[in-house]
Design a protein around this motif. Structure first.
Motif, PDB file in Angstrom:
ATOM      1  N   SER A  36       0.544  -0.951   0.066  1.00  0.00           N
ATOM      2  CA  SER A  36       0.329   0.009  -0.155  1.00  0.00           C
ATOM      3  C   SER A  36       0.849   1.041   0.054  1.00  0.00           C
ATOM      4  CB  SER A  36      -0.860   0.222   1.301  1.00  0.00           C
ATOM      5  OG  SER A  36      -0.458  -0.037   2.197  1.00  0.00           O
ATOM      6  N   ASN A  37       0.219   2.643  -0.022  1.00  0.00           N
ATOM      7  CA  ASN A  37       0.519   3.743   0.205  1.00  0.00           C
ATOM      8  C   ASN A  37       2.010   4.223  -1.089  1.00  0.00           C
ATOM      9  OD1 ASN A  37      -1.036   4.617   1.117  1.00  0.00           O
ATOM     10  ND2 ASN A  37       0.416   3.828   3.115  1.00  0.00           N
ATOM     11  N   VAL A  38       3.328   4.160  -0.778  1.00  0.00           N
ATOM     12  CA  VAL A  38       4.191   4.405  -1.701  1.00  0.00           C
ATOM     13  C   VAL A  38       5.408   3.153  -1.713  1.00  0.00           C
ATOM     14  CG1 VAL A  38       7.079   5.188  -1.543  1.00  0.00           C
ATOM     15  CG2 VAL A  38       5.120   6.386  -0.697  1.00  0.00           C
ATOM     16  N   ASP A  39       5.100   2.419  -0.788  1.00  0.00           N
ATOM     17  CA  ASP A  39       5.462   0.690  -1.377  1.00  0.00           C
ATOM     18  C   ASP A  39       4.682   0.433  -2.704  1.00  0.00           C
ATOM     19  OD1 ASP A  39       7.363   0.659   0.836  1.00  0.00           O
ATOM     20  OD2 ASP A  39       5.436  -0.575   1.994  1.00  0.00           O
ATOM     21  N   ALA A  40       3.553   0.675  -3.252  1.00  0.00           N
ATOM     22  CA  ALA A  40       2.580  -0.307  -3.908  1.00  0.00           C
ATOM     23  C   ALA A  40       2.896   0.494  -5.351  1.00  0.00           C
ATOM     24  CB  ALA A  40       1.569  -0.179  -3.757  1.00  0.00           C
ATOM     25  N   LEU A  41       4.097   1.517  -5.235  1.00  0.00           N
ATOM     26  CA  LEU A  41       4.209   2.212  -6.697  1.00  0.00           C
ATOM     27  C   LEU A  41       5.197   1.900  -6.634  1.00  0.00           C
ATOM     28  CD1 LEU A  41       3.486   5.958  -5.405  1.00  0.00           C
ATOM     29  CD2 LEU A  41       2.565   4.280  -6.743  1.00  0.00           C
TER      30      LEU A  41
END
Length: 157
Positions: free
Chosen positions: A89-94
């Motif tokens: 989620s959040n930045v990790d998902a990008l």
């Protein structure tokens, strides 16, 4: 010696206050350390009810706290992590997400549209990336997506 007598007579109150304090702190931190300290304080309370000296109560509570933190907390955290949501989620998902260059991306500026539809300010460590070049997000630096060409050997797919 009045303090020692006071602590011996009222130690159970001290232990109850510590238990309550640690439980309240645990409700805010949710990382099991204060729960272990509350359990150790409960052991100190039990020992105080047997009439043991205050120093012995403290030693027993301290030993139990160390044992609980070293041997019970790690398996509890591991078991809790097993049930965690594996989705990033959040930045990790990008990280690793594909996108397309919208405005020319250089080492200092540019813009990309990611596969989730988000527009991001971007930069690259490569030479200039022209519009319509497929890219992959290699990292996020603040509000800037660091991208590499999708066909680059270091691109994450």
């Amino acid at each position: 010696m009045e303090i020692v007598e006071f602590l011996t007579d009222w130690a159970w109150v001290v232990w109850l206050v510590l238990i309550a304090l640690f439980i309240v702190i645990e409700m805010f931190t949710l990382e099991f350390t204060c729960l272990m300290l509350a359990l150790a304080s409960a052991a100190g309370l039990i020992v105080s009810l047997t009439g043991a000296e205050f120093w012995l109560q403290v030693v027993i509570a301290a030993v139990i706290a160390v044992l609980l933190i070293l041997f019970l907390k790690p398996p509890l955290l591991t078991r809790l992590a097993k049930n965690a949501d594996p989705a990033k989620s959040n930045v990790d998902a990008l990280i690793g997400m594909h996108g397309m260059v919208i405005e020319t991306v250089t080492t200092t500026a540019g813009q990309v549209k990611l596969q989730n539809g988000d527009l991001w300010t971007a930069r690259t460590g490569y030479q200039m990336l022209s519009p319509q070049t497929p890219v992959v997000v290699s990292s996020i630096n603040g509000a800037v997506a660091v991208v590499v060409p999708a066909n680059a050997p270091t691109a994450q797919h």
